[in-house]
Enzyme design. Structure first.
Site, PDB file in Angstrom:
ATOM      1  N   ASN A 284       0.876  -1.173   0.000  1.00 52.34           N
ATOM      2  CA  ASN A 284       0.000   0.000   0.000  1.00 52.34           C
ATOM      3  C   ASN A 284       0.915   1.226   0.000  1.00 52.34           C
ATOM      4  O   ASN A 284       1.493   1.590   1.016  1.00 52.34           O
ATOM      5  CB  ASN A 284      -0.880  -0.027   1.253  1.00 52.34           C
ATOM      6  CG  ASN A 284      -1.829   1.150   1.313  1.00 52.34           C
ATOM      7  OD1 ASN A 284      -1.756   2.073   0.496  1.00 52.34           O
ATOM      8  ND2 ASN A 284      -2.721   1.132   2.285  1.00 52.34           N
TER       9      ASN A 284
ATOM     10  N   ARG B 259      -2.453  -2.110  -3.540  1.00 50.47           N
ATOM     11  CA  ARG B 259      -3.653  -1.318  -3.326  1.00 50.47           C
ATOM     12  C   ARG B 259      -3.583  -0.114  -4.269  1.00 50.47           C
ATOM     13  O   ARG B 259      -2.615   0.644  -4.252  1.00 50.47           O
ATOM     14  CB  ARG B 259      -3.714  -0.826  -1.884  1.00 50.47           C
ATOM     15  CG  ARG B 259      -4.946   0.012  -1.669  1.00 50.47           C
ATOM     16  CD  ARG B 259      -4.864   0.838  -0.431  1.00 50.47           C
ATOM     17  NE  ARG B 259      -6.076   1.648  -0.345  1.00 50.47           N
ATOM     18  CZ  ARG B 259      -6.148   2.768   0.335  1.00 50.47           C
ATOM     19  NH1 ARG B 259      -5.103   3.233   0.985  1.00 50.47           N
ATOM     20  NH2 ARG B 259      -7.271   3.440   0.377  1.00 50.47           N
TER      21      ARG B 259
ATOM     22  N   HIS C 256     -12.919   2.981  -0.332  1.00 54.05           N
ATOM     23  CA  HIS C 256     -12.952   1.904   0.678  1.00 54.05           C
ATOM     24  C   HIS C 256     -13.630   0.641   0.129  1.00 54.05           C
ATOM     25  O   HIS C 256     -14.146  -0.182   0.895  1.00 54.05           O
ATOM     26  CB  HIS C 256     -13.738   2.330   1.950  1.00 54.05           C
ATOM     27  CG  HIS C 256     -13.119   3.449   2.725  1.00 54.05           C
ATOM     28  ND1 HIS C 256     -13.879   4.476   3.258  1.00 54.05           N
ATOM     29  CD2 HIS C 256     -11.843   3.705   3.067  1.00 54.05           C
ATOM     30  CE1 HIS C 256     -13.089   5.318   3.899  1.00 54.05           C
ATOM     31  NE2 HIS C 256     -11.832   4.865   3.800  1.00 54.05           N
TER      32      HIS C 256
ATOM     33  N   LEU D 179     -15.822   3.270   9.531  1.00 55.26           N
ATOM     34  CA  LEU D 179     -15.583   4.511  10.265  1.00 55.26           C
ATOM     35  C   LEU D 179     -14.144   4.533  10.767  1.00 55.26           C
ATOM     36  O   LEU D 179     -13.790   3.853  11.729  1.00 55.26           O
ATOM     37  CB  LEU D 179     -16.564   4.624  11.444  1.00 55.26           C
ATOM     38  CG  LEU D 179     -18.051   4.374  11.111  1.00 55.26           C
ATOM     39  CD1 LEU D 179     -18.906   4.494  12.364  1.00 55.26           C
ATOM     40  CD2 LEU D 179     -18.543   5.329  10.022  1.00 55.26           C
TER      41      LEU D 179
ATOM     42  N   ASN E 276     -10.239   7.096  10.084  1.00 55.74           N
ATOM     43  CA  ASN E 276      -9.800   8.466   9.824  1.00 55.74           C
ATOM     44  C   ASN E 276     -10.538   9.034   8.617  1.00 55.74           C
ATOM     45  O   ASN E 276     -11.013  10.162   8.630  1.00 55.74           O
ATOM     46  CB  ASN E 276      -8.302   8.461   9.580  1.00 55.74           C
ATOM     47  CG  ASN E 276      -7.658   9.542  10.389  1.00 55.74           C
ATOM     48  OD1 ASN E 276      -8.338  10.442  10.894  1.00 55.74           O
ATOM     49  ND2 ASN E 276      -6.358   9.460  10.519  1.00 55.74           N
ATOM     50  N   GLY E 277     -10.614   8.214   7.556  1.00 55.09           N
ATOM     51  CA  GLY E 277     -11.551   8.485   6.465  1.00 55.09           C
ATOM     52  C   GLY E 277     -12.738   7.562   6.707  1.00 55.09           C
ATOM     53  O   GLY E 277     -12.545   6.424   7.123  1.00 55.09           O
TER      54      GLY E 277
ATOM     55  N   ARG F 125     -11.831  15.920   7.482  1.00 56.54           N
ATOM     56  CA  ARG F 125     -12.550  16.273   6.238  1.00 56.54           C
ATOM     57  C   ARG F 125     -14.003  16.655   6.545  1.00 56.54           C
ATOM     58  O   ARG F 125     -14.633  16.015   7.390  1.00 56.54           O
ATOM     59  CB  ARG F 125     -12.545  15.096   5.267  1.00 56.54           C
ATOM     60  CG  ARG F 125     -11.204  14.863   4.621  1.00 56.54           C
ATOM     61  CD  ARG F 125     -11.233  13.612   3.753  1.00 56.54           C
ATOM     62  NE  ARG F 125     -10.207  12.685   4.157  1.00 56.54           N
ATOM     63  CZ  ARG F 125     -10.170  11.396   3.841  1.00 56.54           C
ATOM     64  NH1 ARG F 125     -11.113  10.871   3.106  1.00 56.54           N
ATOM     65  NH2 ARG F 125      -9.188  10.631   4.257  1.00 56.54           N
TER      66      ARG F 125
ATOM     67  N   ASP G 218      -8.665  12.529  16.550  1.00 62.52           N
ATOM     68  CA  ASP G 218      -8.657  11.157  17.055  1.00 62.52           C
ATOM     69  C   ASP G 218      -9.816  10.959  18.025  1.00 62.52           C
ATOM     70  O   ASP G 218      -9.944  11.711  19.003  1.00 62.52           O
ATOM     71  CB  ASP G 218      -7.315  10.867  17.738  1.00 62.52           C
ATOM     72  CG  ASP G 218      -7.158   9.390  18.042  1.00 62.52           C
ATOM     73  OD1 ASP G 218      -8.053   8.805  18.696  1.00 62.52           O
ATOM     74  OD2 ASP G 218      -6.154   8.812  17.607  1.00 62.52           O
TER      75      ASP G 218
ATOM     76  N   ARG H 230     -10.353   8.815  20.255  1.00 68.57           N
ATOM     77  CA  ARG H 230     -10.008   8.518  21.643  1.00 68.57           C
ATOM     78  C   ARG H 230      -9.920   9.809  22.442  1.00 68.57           C
ATOM     79  O   ARG H 230     -10.438   9.914  23.552  1.00 68.57           O
ATOM     80  CB  ARG H 230      -8.680   7.755  21.721  1.00 68.57           C
ATOM     81  CG  ARG H 230      -8.820   6.310  21.320  1.00 68.57           C
ATOM     82  CD  ARG H 230      -7.507   5.684  20.982  1.00 68.57           C
ATOM     83  NE  ARG H 230      -7.004   6.193  19.711  1.00 68.57           N
ATOM     84  CZ  ARG H 230      -6.137   5.549  18.936  1.00 68.57           C
ATOM     85  NH1 ARG H 230      -5.653   4.397  19.317  1.00 68.57           N
ATOM     86  NH2 ARG H 230      -5.745   6.068  17.792  1.00 68.57           N
TER      87      ARG H 230
ATOM     88  N   GLU I 225      -8.193  -5.186   4.906  1.00 73.45           N
ATOM     89  CA  GLU I 225      -7.999  -4.861   3.494  1.00 73.45           C
ATOM     90  C   GLU I 225      -6.813  -5.614   2.896  1.00 73.45           C
ATOM     91  O   GLU I 225      -6.845  -6.005   1.739  1.00 73.45           O
ATOM     92  CB  GLU I 225      -7.828  -3.342   3.337  1.00 73.45           C
ATOM     93  CG  GLU I 225      -9.145  -2.617   3.552  1.00 73.45           C
ATOM     94  CD  GLU I 225      -9.023  -1.117   3.739  1.00 73.45           C
ATOM     95  OE1 GLU I 225      -8.591  -0.702   4.830  1.00 73.45           O
ATOM     96  OE2 GLU I 225      -9.339  -0.366   2.805  1.00 73.45           O
TER      97      GLU I 225
HETATM   98  P1  AMP Z   1      -8.393   3.809  10.835  1.00 72.93           P
HETATM   99  O1  AMP Z   1      -8.325   4.938   9.844  1.00 72.93           O
HETATM  100  O2  AMP Z   1      -9.357   2.743  10.463  1.00 72.93           O
HETATM  101  O3  AMP Z   1      -7.046   3.297  11.247  1.00 72.93           O
HETATM  102  O4  AMP Z   1      -9.007   4.463  12.178  1.00 72.93           O
HETATM  103  C1  AMP Z   1      -8.297   5.431  12.885  1.00 72.93           C
HETATM  104  C2  AMP Z   1      -9.189   6.068  13.917  1.00 72.93           C
HETATM  105  O5  AMP Z   1      -9.785   5.078  14.763  1.00 72.93           O
HETATM  106  C3  AMP Z   1      -8.390   6.942  14.869  1.00 72.93           C
HETATM  107  O6  AMP Z   1      -8.299   8.229  14.386  1.00 72.93           O
HETATM  108  C4  AMP Z   1      -9.206   6.893  16.128  1.00 72.93           C
HETATM  109  O7  AMP Z   1     -10.048   8.029  16.113  1.00 72.93           O
HETATM  110  C5  AMP Z   1     -10.061   5.652  16.034  1.00 72.93           C
HETATM  111  N1  AMP Z   1      -9.755   4.707  17.110  1.00 72.93           N
HETATM  112  C6  AMP Z   1      -8.782   3.782  17.136  1.00 72.93           C
HETATM  113  N2  AMP Z   1      -8.801   3.097  18.307  1.00 72.93           N
HETATM  114  C7  AMP Z   1      -9.819   3.611  19.032  1.00 72.93           C
HETATM  115  C8  AMP Z   1     -10.372   3.348  20.333  1.00 72.93           C
HETATM  116  N3  AMP Z   1      -9.863   2.405  21.118  1.00 72.93           N
HETATM  117  N4  AMP Z   1     -11.424   4.091  20.739  1.00 72.93           N
HETATM  118  C9  AMP Z   1     -11.943   5.035  19.952  1.00 72.93           C
HETATM  119  N5  AMP Z   1     -11.472   5.337  18.731  1.00 72.93           N
HETATM  120  C10 AMP Z   1     -10.431   4.645  18.272  1.00 72.93           C
END
Ligand code: AMP
Length: 398
Positions: free
Chosen positions: A7, A90, A179, A208, A210-211, A240, A283, A285, A385
Site C-alpha cells: 500500500n 492497493r 474503501h 468509520l 480516519n476516512g 474532512r 482522534d 479517543r 484490506e
Molecule cells: P483507521 O483509519 O481505520 O485506522 O481508524 C483510525 C481512527 O480510529 C483513529 O483516528 C481513532 O479516532 C479511532 N480509534 C482507534 N482506536 C480507538 C479506540 N480504542 N477508541 C476510539 N477510537 C479509536
C-alpha cells in the site's frame, strides 16, 4: 503462495507478506519518510517490531529494504524472492476503467495514469510502488486492487451529480466511492454471519476510520456509497468536512480571502470532528476522553459525526427497501462503543434491539451487538484490506 501486499503512499509504503492459502501474516511493516530521510519498521510474525533508520531516496530503495528484511537470514521469513509468488498493490482510483482487480500490464499502468487527475495524491504514488516492485521483481506477477472498483455497480441514479451532464461526459465527474475493498470484505462476511446467500442479502457497512464512508450492498453489489468523486464527500470525518452546502465555498472564500487551494486545505485538513472540536483532535479517543470531562465541543463533534452516520443508514435503508445487517468496521467502528451507541440510538424505528452492555465491553472483534429478537442484525466486523488484497491476488494469479 506467499503474496506481498503493498500500500504505497507518496512518502510511505506499508507492506504485509501473507501466505494466501493459510491466510497467515508472515511479516508486516512500513517504510516512512521516503525521499526525506527514511525508516523501516519491520515485524515478523511472533517476533519483535524493530524500527531502523535507513537512507531511502526513492521507493525503489524502500522496496529493496523490505525484500532484504523479508529474506534476512536471522529475522526474515522467506529464504529468497522465489518464495514470493505475487505482489498485490492497493490502487486508489480506477475511474470507470476498472470494475475488478487486474493483473498489472503496461496497458493497465497507462489506464491508471489516465485516472491521475481524479486522485492526484494517491494514483501517482501507487504507480511508483508498482514500478519499484517491477524493477526488483521483474518476473513476479503484480495485481492491482482498486478502492473504487467495488462501487462500479452503482446505478446512474446513485452516481450522477445534479450538474450539467456534459461534465460527466467530458470529464467523468460522477460519484465513484472509496474503501471498496473493505466494504466488499465486510459485506461478504456479514452475509456469511447472518446465514444469507451474499446475492440475497441487504447490508449497510459503516467503515468509520480516519476516512469514513457508508455503503449499501444489495444482492452482492454496491448500490450506493457516501464518498463521491473524491474521498471528501459524505460523512463528517477526522479532518474532512464531508457533505456541505457548496455555496459555503464562495462565502468563506470572500470572508477569509482564500483561493481554491486555501479552501480545499480547510475542507480536507481543518474540518470534520477536528474543526468542530475547535482543533482539539481528529482522534476519537481524545474526543471521547474530552467529552467525558465535559468538553462540549468534543461532545458536539461526536454528536455531529454519529447523527450523520445514522442519517446515511436511514437513506440506504430506503435505497434498498430494507436492511438485514448493519456492520461497523475500521478504527472507530471496531473500537468506539460511544459512537456505536450514539448511532444505534437513532435506529429503534428499524426494530433494532441493541445490547448496550455488550456494546460497552467489546472492541476490535467480530461480535453481534443486536439481541436475538432484533429485526436487523447489528455487528462489529473487523476489516482486513490486506487479506482482501491477498485473496484477490491469489485468485487472479492462479
Ligand atoms: P483507521 O483509519 O481505520 O485506522 O481508524 C483510525 C481512527 O480510529 C483513529 O483516528 C481513532 O479516532 C479511532 N480509534 C482507534 N482506536 C480507538 C479506540 N480504542 N477508541 C476510539 N477510537 C479509536
Amino acid at each position: 503462495m506467499n503474496v506481498l501486499v503493498i500500500n504505497c503512499g507518496s512518502s510511505s509504503l506499508k507492506f504485509q507478506l501473507i501466505n494466501a492459502e493459510t491466510e497467515d501474516v508472515l511479516a508486516k511493516g512500513i517504510c516512512e519518510r521516503i525521499g526525506i530521510d527514511g525508516s523501516l519498521t519491520y515485524q515478523p510474525a511472533g517476533g519483535e517490531k524493530v524500527k531502523t533508520s535507513l537512507d531511502m531516496p526513492t521507493h525503489t530503495e524502500a522496496i529493496q529494504f523490505v525484500i532484504d528484511a523479508l529474506t534476512n537470514a536471522e529475522t526474515g521469513v522467506v529464504k529468497s524472492l522465489d518464495e514470493i509468488g505475487a505482489v498485490g498493490h492497493r490502487m486508489v482510483h480506477g475511474g470507470e476503467k476498472f470494475a475488478n482487480s487486474v493483473i498489472i500490464t503496461e496497458e493497465v499502468k497507462k489506464a491508471v495514469e489516465e485516472c491521475n487527475d481524479l486522485a492526484p495524491l494517491h494514483n501517482p504514488a501507487n504507480l511508483i510502488g508498482v514500478n519499484a516492485c517491477q524493477k526488483l521483481m521483474p518476473n513476479t506477477p503484480m495485481v492491482g486492487v482498486f478502492d473504487t472498483a467495488f462501487h462500479q455497480t452503482m446505478p446512474e441514479k446513485a452516481f450522477l451529480y445534479g450538474l450539467p451532464y456534459r461534465y460527466y461526459e467530458d470529464y467523468k465527474v460522477r460519484r465513484y466511492g472509496f474503501h471498496g475493498t473493505s466494504h466488499s470484505f465486510v459485506s461478504k462476511r456479514a452475509a456469511e454471519l447472518i446465514g444469507k446467500p451474499y446475492d440475497q442479502a441487504k447490508t449497510i457497512v459503516c467503515h468509520l476510520g480516519n476516512g469514513s464512508s457508508v455503503c449499501a450492498v444489495m444482492n452482492g453489489k454496491s448500490v450506493d456509497t457516501s464518498m463521491g468523486l473524491t474521498p471528501l464527500e459524505g460523512l463528517t470525518m477526522g479532518t474532512r468536512s464531508g457533505d456541505i452546502d457548496p455555496a459555503i465555498f464562495e462565502f468563506i472564500a470572500k470572508k477569509e480571502n482564500l483561493d481554491i487551494d486555501g479552501i480545499m486545505e480547510v475542507l480536507n485538513k481543518e474540518s470534520g470532528v477536528y474543526g468542530i472540536s475547535k482543533g482539539l483532535s481528529s482522534d476519537f479517543r481524545d474526543l471521547c476522553d474530552a467529552a467525558d470531562e465535559g468538553n462540549k465541543y468534543a461532545e458536539n463533534a461526536l454528536d455531529v459525526f454519529s447523527y450523520r452516520v445514522a442519517k446515511y443508514i436511514g437513506a440506504y435503508t430506503a435505497a434498498m427497501n430494507g436492511v438485514d445487517c448493519i456492520a461497523f468496521t475500521a478504527g472507530i467502528g471496531e473500537n468506539d462503543h460511544i459512537v456505536r451507541a450514539k448511532v444505534c440510538s437513532y435506529l429503534g424505528y428499524l426494530g433494532i434491539e441493541f445490547d448496550k452492555e455488550l456494546n460497552d465491553s467489546v472492541r476490535g472483534k467480530e461480535v453481534t451487538l443486536s439481541l436475538p429478537g432484533s429485526k436487523v442484525t447489528v455487528m462489529i466486523i473487523p476489516t482486513n484490506e490486506e487479506l482482501a488484497i491477498a485473496r484477490e491476488t491469489l485468485a487472479l494469479v492462479k
